[in-house]
Design an enzyme around this catalytic site. Sequence first.
Site, PDB file in Angstrom:
ATOM      1  N   LYS A   1       0.812  -1.216   0.000  1.00 18.25           N
ATOM      2  CA  LYS A   1       0.000   0.000   0.000  1.00 18.25           C
ATOM      3  C   LYS A   1       0.844   1.265   0.000  1.00 18.25           C
ATOM      4  O   LYS A   1       0.486   2.258  -0.632  1.00 18.25           O
ATOM      5  CB  LYS A   1      -0.946  -0.010   1.206  1.00 18.25           C
ATOM      6  CG  LYS A   1      -2.038  -1.061   1.107  1.00 18.25           C
ATOM      7  CD  LYS A   1      -2.971  -1.017   2.302  1.00 18.25           C
ATOM      8  CE  LYS A   1      -4.080  -2.051   2.171  1.00 18.25           C
ATOM      9  NZ  LYS A   1      -5.014  -2.012   3.320  1.00 18.25           N
TER      10      LYS A   1
ATOM     11  N   LYS B   1      -7.868 -10.835  -7.228  1.00 15.13           N
ATOM     12  CA  LYS B   1      -8.923 -10.914  -6.228  1.00 15.13           C
ATOM     13  C   LYS B   1     -10.092 -10.003  -6.612  1.00 15.13           C
ATOM     14  O   LYS B   1      -9.887  -8.909  -7.122  1.00 15.13           O
ATOM     15  CB  LYS B   1      -8.360 -10.492  -4.858  1.00 15.13           C
ATOM     16  CG  LYS B   1      -9.299 -10.710  -3.692  1.00 15.13           C
ATOM     17  CD  LYS B   1      -8.604 -10.369  -2.383  1.00 15.13           C
ATOM     18  CE  LYS B   1      -9.549 -10.545  -1.206  1.00 15.13           C
ATOM     19  NZ  LYS B   1      -8.901 -10.194   0.076  1.00 15.13           N
TER      20      LYS B   1
ATOM     21  N   LYS C   1     -13.599  -4.046  -4.952  1.00 15.94           N
ATOM     22  CA  LYS C   1     -14.438  -2.886  -5.252  1.00 15.94           C
ATOM     23  C   LYS C   1     -13.672  -1.844  -6.061  1.00 15.94           C
ATOM     24  O   LYS C   1     -14.280  -0.993  -6.709  1.00 15.94           O
ATOM     25  CB  LYS C   1     -14.948  -2.254  -3.958  1.00 15.94           C
ATOM     26  CG  LYS C   1     -13.882  -1.517  -3.163  1.00 15.94           C
ATOM     27  CD  LYS C   1     -14.437  -0.872  -1.917  1.00 15.94           C
ATOM     28  CE  LYS C   1     -13.384  -0.025  -1.206  1.00 15.94           C
ATOM     29  NZ  LYS C   1     -12.970   1.143  -1.985  1.00 15.94           N
TER      30      LYS C   1
END
Length: 342
Positions: A118, A201, A204
Amino acid sequence: MTETTFTPRVFSGIQPSGNLHLGNYLGALKRFVDWQAKDVESIYCMVDLHAITVWQDPADLKKSTRELCAGFIAAGLDPEKSILINQSQVPEHAQLAWVFNCVARMGWMQRMTQWKDKAGKNAQNASLGLFAYPALMAADILVYHATHVPVGEDQKQHLELTRDIAIKFNHDYGVNFFPETEPVIEGAATRVMSLRDGSKKMSKSDPSDASRINLTDDADAIAKKIRKAKTDPEALPSEAKGLEERPEARNLVNIYAAMAEMSVDQVLAEVGGKQFSEFKPMLADLAVAKMSPITTEMARLMEHQDEIDKILARGSERARAITAPILSQTYDIIGMVRPVEV
């Protein structure tokens, strides 16, 4: 040495980041409901403090927190049987996180794969919260003395860190106070993949809405997305080994198995040899039957947001009956002067 008997207790949480999808349901919500049926005390959390490790629009965060609570209930969690909370309403989470910030080591945090992924090359511009949030995650779990945590495979490293923190705290203070919590990773679809790319994966954040089935999708949208899901030209195999080099086929079979509560081998015993033109309608019918009632109930609940807020307020009261004594005992162990009743 302070001895503690650890009552079986389940804790898990999901970030209220909006756009709940099939991966959230099969990988988390459905499993939470399964644990509820075992009559083990369970706490399920909307981890809004974790969400703000990156900037959130305040209005969206409120909506997403309530929507996640609606998703929990629509999936089958009973607020009378399980404790439903949003993290920020139970201050002991953040208070114990500070203690764990002082127990965890910098090197432990720097090794976290999700921090590396991240923060990437912009680590110096990432928030301190993003770096330290595994300590908050440990606090989320251990402030309840939770013994089991249903999580996805991608959170396993954080559970290992939680165990390391518990072990170090117990060792440093000569106690057996925090349990070595067990991750629970089970089921055919603990990691649901994109309908457009079986190597990624379901997320959203994927720009293609066709890559996921949202919990807000109606029956027509669910069926259409499954019909258009990426596959390959081969027939389905009769055993799981035949799916090893076929990520899209494996993903659709895993989804079917999870929703039908069957093993992959049981599914393939029934559908082996079928083409996807036959299998996809079966999967679409099953998905619509399972997901449409959740969509309908979520929409109903979101029309009564005051009821959701009452459920979360009651959940925080019940949660604090557990967390406040555990935090107080933690402070006693580490030598904090506690208030005296007068």
